[in-house]
Design a protein around this motif. Structure first.
Motif, PDB file in Angstrom:
ATOM      1  N   UNK A  72      -0.145  -7.169  -7.010  1.00 36.26           N
ATOM      2  CA  UNK A  72      -1.179  -7.967  -6.359  1.00 36.26           C
ATOM      3  C   UNK A  72      -0.555  -9.020  -5.452  1.00 36.26           C
ATOM      4  N   UNK A  73       0.471  -9.701  -5.937  1.00 40.78           N
ATOM      5  CA  UNK A  73       1.115 -10.752  -5.150  1.00 40.78           C
ATOM      6  C   UNK A  73       1.786 -10.180  -3.906  1.00 40.78           C
ATOM      7  N   UNK A  74       2.532  -9.086  -4.067  1.00 42.57           N
ATOM      8  CA  UNK A  74       3.237  -8.494  -2.923  1.00 42.57           C
ATOM      9  C   UNK A  74       2.270  -7.965  -1.869  1.00 42.57           C
ATOM     10  N   UNK A  75       1.268  -7.238  -2.301  1.00 40.51           N
ATOM     11  CA  UNK A  75       0.347  -6.656  -1.330  1.00 40.51           C
ATOM     12  C   UNK A  75      -0.537  -7.713  -0.676  1.00 40.51           C
ATOM     13  N   UNK A  76      -0.842  -8.792  -1.385  1.00 45.32           N
ATOM     14  CA  UNK A  76      -1.573  -9.902  -0.761  1.00 45.32           C
ATOM     15  C   UNK A  76      -0.710 -10.558   0.306  1.00 45.32           C
TER      16      UNK A  76
ATOM     17  N   UNK B 202       2.123  -2.331 -16.746  1.00 43.95           N
ATOM     18  CA  UNK B 202       2.051  -3.559 -17.540  1.00 43.95           C
ATOM     19  C   UNK B 202       1.330  -4.633 -16.738  1.00 43.95           C
ATOM     20  N   UNK B 203       0.938  -5.707 -17.431  1.00 40.67           N
ATOM     21  CA  UNK B 203       0.249  -6.774 -16.701  1.00 40.67           C
ATOM     22  C   UNK B 203       1.172  -7.465 -15.708  1.00 40.67           C
ATOM     23  N   UNK B 204       2.451  -7.578 -16.030  1.00 39.36           N
ATOM     24  CA  UNK B 204       3.397  -8.165 -15.083  1.00 39.36           C
ATOM     25  C   UNK B 204       3.550  -7.312 -13.835  1.00 39.36           C
TER      26      UNK B 204
ATOM     27  N   UNK C 223      -3.447   1.674  -9.880  1.00 39.20           N
ATOM     28  CA  UNK C 223      -2.913   1.368 -11.217  1.00 39.20           C
ATOM     29  C   UNK C 223      -3.612   0.202 -11.895  1.00 39.20           C
ATOM     30  N   UNK C 224      -4.370  -0.603 -11.156  1.00 41.69           N
ATOM     31  CA  UNK C 224      -5.000  -1.795 -11.749  1.00 41.69           C
ATOM     32  C   UNK C 224      -6.507  -1.795 -11.477  1.00 41.69           C
ATOM     33  N   UNK C 225      -7.272  -0.923 -12.113  1.00 40.31           N
ATOM     34  CA  UNK C 225      -8.719  -0.903 -11.817  1.00 40.31           C
ATOM     35  C   UNK C 225      -9.447  -2.114 -12.336  1.00 40.31           C
TER      36      UNK C 225
END
Length: 60
Positions: free
Chosen positions: A15-19, A7-9, A58-60
């Protein structure tokens, strides 16, 4: 476009965690007191590769 089941969430959270982890690794590797010195680039490069491999799947 997300992979099936993502999902987008979920993508935003990843993205937030890995950043956060990537910036944390950069700050730790370049710290003057406990940093890795001349080998900081290796740790940062490996972390960047790992973040790209895990998050882009998962987010290409």
């Amino acid at each position: 476009m997300l992979q099936p089941g993502a999902t987008s969430g979920m993508a935003l959270l990843m993205e937030a965690l890995f950043t956060f982890f990537f910036v944390f690794i950069i700050l730790g590797a370049t710290d003057a007191n406990v940093g890795w010195g001349k080998f900081a680039g290796i740790g940062i490069g490996l972390a960047l590769g790992l973040v790209n491999i895990v998050v882009i799947t998962p987010t290409p």
